[in-house]
Design an enzyme around this catalytic site. Sequence first.
Site, PDB file in Angstrom:
ATOM      1  N   TRP A 102      47.863  41.736  30.541  1.00 46.58           N
ATOM      2  CA  TRP A 102      48.657  41.454  31.469  1.00 46.58           C
ATOM      3  C   TRP A 102      49.557  40.715  30.579  1.00 46.58           C
ATOM      4  O   TRP A 102      50.655  40.806  31.253  1.00 46.58           O
ATOM      5  CB  TRP A 102      48.178  40.713  32.232  1.00 46.58           C
ATOM      6  CG  TRP A 102      47.234  41.692  33.826  1.00 46.58           C
ATOM      7  CD1 TRP A 102      45.949  41.428  33.950  1.00 46.58           C
ATOM      8  CD2 TRP A 102      47.645  43.014  34.631  1.00 46.58           C
ATOM      9  NE1 TRP A 102      45.288  42.479  34.424  1.00 46.58           N
ATOM     10  CE2 TRP A 102      46.122  42.784  35.055  1.00 46.58           C
ATOM     11  CE3 TRP A 102      48.552  43.643  34.554  1.00 46.58           C
ATOM     12  CZ2 TRP A 102      46.339  44.246  35.780  1.00 46.58           C
ATOM     13  CZ3 TRP A 102      48.620  44.664  35.381  1.00 46.58           C
ATOM     14  CH2 TRP A 102      48.216  44.718  35.370  1.00 46.58           C
ATOM     15  N   ASP A 173      50.418  33.182  34.892  1.00 51.25           N
ATOM     16  CA  ASP A 173      49.729  34.195  35.360  1.00 51.25           C
ATOM     17  C   ASP A 173      48.332  33.787  35.677  1.00 51.25           C
ATOM     18  O   ASP A 173      47.237  33.917  34.714  1.00 51.25           O
ATOM     19  CB  ASP A 173      49.924  35.084  34.570  1.00 51.25           C
ATOM     20  CG  ASP A 173      49.787  36.782  35.692  1.00 51.25           C
ATOM     21  OD1 ASP A 173      48.720  36.534  36.542  1.00 51.25           O
ATOM     22  OD2 ASP A 173      49.381  37.735  35.178  1.00 51.25           O
ATOM     23  N   LYS A 197      43.530  39.515  44.194  1.00 52.15           N
ATOM     24  CA  LYS A 197      42.344  38.955  43.654  1.00 52.15           C
ATOM     25  C   LYS A 197      41.795  37.908  44.605  1.00 52.15           C
ATOM     26  O   LYS A 197      40.764  38.094  44.548  1.00 52.15           O
ATOM     27  CB  LYS A 197      42.673  38.780  42.641  1.00 52.15           C
ATOM     28  CG  LYS A 197      42.809  40.261  41.406  1.00 52.15           C
ATOM     29  CD  LYS A 197      44.017  40.428  40.941  1.00 52.15           C
ATOM     30  CE  LYS A 197      43.980  41.819  40.072  1.00 52.15           C
ATOM     31  NZ  LYS A 197      45.327  41.847  39.494  1.00 52.15           N
TER      32      LYS A 197
HETATM   33  C1  LIG Z   1      45.923  41.905  38.586  1.00 55.50           C
HETATM   34  C2  LIG Z   1      47.443  41.523  37.810  1.00 55.50           C
HETATM   35  C3  LIG Z   1      48.245  41.184  37.534  1.00 55.50           C
HETATM   36  C4  LIG Z   1      48.961  42.308  38.159  1.00 55.50           C
HETATM   37  O1  LIG Z   1      48.989  42.310  39.419  1.00 55.50           O
HETATM   38  P1  LIG Z   1      50.197  43.161  40.296  1.00 55.50           P
HETATM   39  O2  LIG Z   1      50.346  42.687  41.798  1.00 55.50           O
HETATM   40  O3  LIG Z   1      49.104  44.439  40.260  1.00 55.50           O
HETATM   41  O4  LIG Z   1      51.223  43.641  40.148  1.00 55.50           O
HETATM   42  C5  LIG Z   1      49.257  40.429  37.129  1.00 55.50           C
HETATM   43  N1  LIG Z   1      48.421  39.829  35.959  1.00 55.50           N
HETATM   44  C6  LIG Z   1      47.211  39.864  36.105  1.00 55.50           C
HETATM   45  C7  LIG Z   1      46.325  38.651  35.801  1.00 55.50           C
HETATM   46  C8  LIG Z   1      46.309  40.389  36.827  1.00 55.50           C
HETATM   47  O5  LIG Z   1      45.178  39.982  37.082  1.00 55.50           O
END
Ligand SMILES: *Cc1c(COP(=O)(O)O)cnc(C)c1O
Length: 361
Positions: A102, A173, A197
Site C-alpha cells: 500500500w 493510511d 476493513k
Molecule cells: C485495503 C487497503 C487499501 C486500499 O483500499 P481500497 O479501499 O481498496 O482502495 C489501502 N491501504 C491499506 C492499508 C489497505 O489495507
Amino acid sequence: MERVINFSAGPSILPLAVLHKAQAELLSAQGSGQSVMEMSHRSPVFERILAQAEADLRTLLAIPENYKVLFLQGGASLQFTMIPMNLLKGTKKVDFIHTGEWSKKAIAEAKRFGSVRIVASSEATNFNQIPAFSASDFSEDAEYIHYVSNNTIFGTRLTEFPKLPDSKILVCDMSSDILSKPIEVSRYGLIFAGAQKNMGIAGLTVVIIRDDLLGRVPNLPPMLDYKVQADNSSMYNTPPCFPIYMAGLVFEWLLAQGGLSVMEAKNEAKAKLLYDYLDASPFYRPTVPLAKDRSIMNVCFVSPTPELDAAFVKFAEAKGLVNLKGHRSVGGMRASIYNGMTIENVQTLIRVLDEFVQRQR
Ligand SMILES: *Cc1c(COP(=O)(O)O)cnc(C)c1O
C-alpha cells in the site's frame, strides 16, 4: 442458516449486532417507511444519519474542532492520488516510510505530482518488519510524510512514530487499523481509511484533515478537492448513503462497547492469544519475526510447507472458518481479526489449527 467465521482482510467481518440492526431497519429506517438505500440524501432522516455518524466518529477518536471529517468514495486508493494533488504546492517533495504494497501504490501516485524520497524501507526482507528510522531522517523540505500504520498484506504494524516538530505534516493510511485503538489525531495532518476493513462496508472512505490544509492548491476538479468536499459537508454530490449508514451503526456499536480503549484491550488480547499459540507451536510460524512489529489486525503465519498451508486452508473451510489463505505475496495463512472478530472466534481458530496438527501424526 449457519454463519461462517470470516477471516477476510477486507471486505471483512462486521459485528453481528450491527448486521441485526441493519436488518431490522432495512425496510423502514427510523420510521421513515423507506430503506436508507432508497431515500433522498437531502432528506431529514439521512441528514440525521450523516450528522450522527460524524458526531460519533468525533467522539470515538476525540477529533479536535479544527479537523474536518469527510465521507468520500473511491477507496483508500483514490486518496493515494488526492493527497499529493491537494497537498503538494511548493517543493513538491514527499517523504515515505515504505512498508509494503500500500505504500508502494501510494508512492507511484505521489510521483505523478512531485518527487518521492523513501526515508526507510523493509522491501529487502519482503516487508516482514518495520524499518528503523528517527525524526532526524526526514527531509527538511518535504511537504508531508506518508506512512501506513498497519500493513494489511504483510501483517506488520507501526506502533511508535517518532515525535516530529509541529511544522511537519504527517499523513497516515489507517485503512486496516482505524478504530482498533485510541489515536492522537492532533499529531496528524491527514488520516484516511477505506471503510471495508475495520469501519464498515466497501464504498466509503473516511478522511480526517486539519482545516489549514484545505485549499492549498487552487482549481482542482471539484470531486477531488478536499476544500470543496469540506465546504459541502461531504454532500457536493450524492454521498455513499448506505455505507455511511453502516459505518454509523459500527460507530454506535463501538461506543456501546465502551469506546476504543476497550476495543484496544480486546484486540491486543485476541492477537496475543493467537501469536502465543503460533510461537509455542513446533508446526506453525508467524511470518513477522519481531513481536513489536506484529499486527494485531492481520496475523500472518505458515506451516512447514506450501502444500500443508493449502491443506490447512481447506480443512478450516470445511469447518466454517473461511478466507484464511494468505496474500499471494506472502503465502501461507492470514487471519484478519478486526473489531468484529470475537475472542471466542479466535479460540475456535486455535482449536482448528491444533486439530490439523494432530492429523499430521
Ligand atoms: C485495503 C487497503 C487499501 C486500499 O483500499 P481500497 O479501499 O481498496 O482502495 C489501502 N491501504 C491499506 C492499508 C489497505 O489495507
